[in-house]
Design a protein around this motif. Structure first.
Motif, mmCIF file in Angstrom:
data_model
loop_
_atom_site.group_PDB
_atom_site.id
_atom_site.type_symbol
_atom_site.label_atom_id
_atom_site.label_comp_id
_atom_site.label_asym_id
_atom_site.label_seq_id
_atom_site.Cartn_x
_atom_site.Cartn_y
_atom_site.Cartn_z
ATOM 1 N N SER A 19 47.543 30.104 147.368
ATOM 2 C CA SER A 19 46.928 29.160 146.423
ATOM 3 C C SER A 19 46.762 29.790 145.050
ATOM 4 O O SER A 19 46.954 29.129 144.024
ATOM 5 C CB SER A 19 45.566 28.697 146.954
ATOM 6 O OG SER A 19 45.706 27.913 148.118
ATOM 7 N N ASN A 20 46.408 31.062 145.036
ATOM 8 C CA ASN A 20 46.265 31.780 143.769
ATOM 9 C C ASN A 20 47.579 31.759 142.992
ATOM 10 O O ASN A 20 47.601 31.531 141.778
ATOM 11 C CB ASN A 20 45.829 33.218 144.048
ATOM 12 C CG ASN A 20 45.509 33.999 142.782
ATOM 13 O OD1 ASN A 20 44.860 33.501 141.872
ATOM 14 N ND2 ASN A 20 45.967 35.243 142.732
ATOM 15 N N THR A 21 48.672 31.959 143.683
ATOM 16 C CA THR A 21 49.995 31.955 143.053
ATOM 17 C C THR A 21 50.409 30.547 142.626
ATOM 18 O O THR A 21 50.899 30.338 141.508
ATOM 19 C CB THR A 21 51.053 32.519 144.024
ATOM 20 O OG1 THR A 21 50.697 33.865 144.368
ATOM 21 C CG2 THR A 21 52.433 32.491 143.397
ATOM 22 N N ILE A 22 50.202 29.577 143.507
ATOM 23 C CA ILE A 22 50.649 28.208 143.243
ATOM 24 C C ILE A 22 49.950 27.609 142.029
ATOM 25 O O ILE A 22 50.585 26.958 141.183
ATOM 26 C CB ILE A 22 50.427 27.326 144.487
ATOM 27 C CG1 ILE A 22 51.385 27.748 145.605
ATOM 28 C CG2 ILE A 22 50.616 25.837 144.157
ATOM 29 C CD1 ILE A 22 51.081 27.133 146.957
ATOM 30 N N LEU A 23 48.652 27.829 141.911
ATOM 31 C CA LEU A 23 47.918 27.254 140.776
ATOM 32 C C LEU A 23 48.407 27.842 139.457
ATOM 33 O O LEU A 23 48.461 27.139 138.441
ATOM 34 C CB LEU A 23 46.417 27.484 140.941
ATOM 35 C CG LEU A 23 45.717 26.619 141.997
ATOM 36 C CD1 LEU A 23 44.223 26.928 142.039
ATOM 37 C CD2 LEU A 23 45.928 25.127 141.718
ATOM 38 N N ALA B 169 42.712 36.610 134.189
ATOM 39 C CA ALA B 169 42.154 37.917 134.558
ATOM 40 C C ALA B 169 41.693 37.911 136.017
ATOM 41 O O ALA B 169 41.916 38.879 136.753
ATOM 42 C CB ALA B 169 40.997 38.270 133.631
ATOM 43 N N ALA B 170 41.051 36.823 136.424
ATOM 44 C CA ALA B 170 40.578 36.715 137.803
ATOM 45 C C ALA B 170 41.744 36.667 138.783
ATOM 46 O O ALA B 170 41.713 37.301 139.845
ATOM 47 C CB ALA B 170 39.705 35.466 137.954
ATOM 48 N N ALA B 171 42.787 35.922 138.427
ATOM 49 C CA ALA B 171 43.965 35.816 139.294
ATOM 50 C C ALA B 171 44.611 37.182 139.490
ATOM 51 O O ALA B 171 45.050 37.526 140.597
ATOM 52 C CB ALA B 171 44.966 34.837 138.696
ATOM 53 N N LYS B 172 44.660 37.957 138.433
ATOM 54 C CA LYS B 172 45.252 39.302 138.517
ATOM 55 C C LYS B 172 44.378 40.221 139.362
ATOM 56 O O LYS B 172 44.886 40.989 140.205
ATOM 57 C CB LYS B 172 45.419 39.870 137.107
ATOM 58 C CG LYS B 172 46.099 41.225 137.070
ATOM 59 C CD LYS B 172 46.297 41.696 135.636
ATOM 60 C CE LYS B 172 46.981 43.069 135.607
ATOM 61 N NZ LYS B 172 47.202 43.530 134.197
ATOM 62 N N LYS C 254 42.277 22.735 149.324
ATOM 63 C CA LYS C 254 42.774 23.548 150.436
ATOM 64 C C LYS C 254 42.243 24.965 150.329
ATOM 65 O O LYS C 254 41.840 25.577 151.325
ATOM 66 C CB LYS C 254 44.304 23.557 150.437
ATOM 67 C CG LYS C 254 44.902 24.304 151.622
ATOM 68 C CD LYS C 254 46.410 24.312 151.580
ATOM 69 C CE LYS C 254 46.979 24.951 152.836
ATOM 70 N NZ LYS C 254 46.373 26.254 153.167
ATOM 71 N N TRP C 255 42.260 25.499 149.114
ATOM 72 C CA TRP C 255 41.784 26.872 148.903
ATOM 73 C C TRP C 255 40.305 26.986 149.293
ATOM 74 O O TRP C 255 39.907 27.945 149.960
ATOM 75 C CB TRP C 255 42.006 27.252 147.448
ATOM 76 C CG TRP C 255 41.849 28.720 147.137
ATOM 77 C CD1 TRP C 255 41.374 29.697 147.966
ATOM 78 C CD2 TRP C 255 42.174 29.374 145.914
ATOM 79 N NE1 TRP C 255 41.388 30.907 147.336
ATOM 80 C CE2 TRP C 255 41.877 30.740 146.071
ATOM 81 C CE3 TRP C 255 42.692 28.927 144.699
ATOM 82 C CZ2 TRP C 255 42.066 31.674 145.050
ATOM 83 C CZ3 TRP C 255 42.890 29.854 143.695
ATOM 84 C CH2 TRP C 255 42.587 31.215 143.860
#
Length: 202
Positions: free
Chosen positions: A104-108, A120-123, A63-64
């Motif tokens: 999606s970033n949060t859910i994963l 680090a990438a998510a942040k 989905k992302w």
């Protein structure tokens, strides 16, 4: 109670156990079978959870990637559109996709534990999403600002040195989540607009 009265009772208990020695053994074995069954059930439950998490992560990454493509389509095509209502409509569609990217970033991160590079990438993405989302949203209500907002969006999404590399960071989070559940995924695509930005910079 006198000792002489206790002896017949004790003798009765002993002879009763000797007469049916399998009772205690069967109870012990039944308890062992129940314990083994519970352990097997727990193992099966764990397997189901792992399979569920793997399926959820696979679907979320898919989905992302689709949402990234939707925003790519927006930045690659909206610049040539002159009808303000159409620009606004395109921006509204892209805004939903951009919001979903953040989700999606949060859910994963909730589904699996990312490695250090993924974390680090998510942040880092949080700051990029705070540029991309508002710029697309402004285009909905102020379509005349499309050029300015495209510069901001591409500045966040395109790879360095033209941009801050949000798409690459999204790919890093996706790759870390995929690694955590043992699947292989394609990297997100960079929009043609980034190549145009790079050419203009040279």
């Amino acid at each position: 109670m006198q000792f002489s009265a206790v002896l017949p009772i004790a003798f009765y208990l002993i002879t009763a156990i000797w007469a049916n020695p399998l009772v205690l053994h069967e109870k012990h074995m039944a308890g062992g079978r129940q314990g083994a069954g519970a352990a097997a059930g727990a193992g099966n439950a764990t397997g189901r959870v792992c399979a569920e998490v793997k399926a959820n992560v696979t679907a979320q990454i898919s989905k992302w990637l689709g949402d990234i493509e939707s925003v790519n389509k927006f930045v690659d095509t909206v610049g040539s559109v002159t009808d303000l209502e159409v620009i606004s409509s395109m921006a509204a569609t892209a805004f939903v996709a951009a919001q979903d990217e953040g989700a999606s970033n949060t859910i994963l991160q909730q589904d699996v534990t990312l490695d250090a590079s993924g974390q680090a990438a998510a942040k880092a993405l949080l700051g990029q999403f705070n540029i991309i989302g508002p710029a697309i949203n402004d285009t909905i209500f102020n379509p005349g600002n499309v050029k300015k907002n495209l510069n901001a969006i591409n500045g966040a999404r395109c790879p360095p040195p033209q941009g801050a590399g949000a798409i690459s960071q999204e790919g890093a989070v996706q790759a870390a989540a995929a690694l955590a559940v043992g699947i292989t995924i394609p990297p997100p695509q960079t929009p043609a607009a980034c190549a145009a930005v790079a050419a203009a910079t040279c």
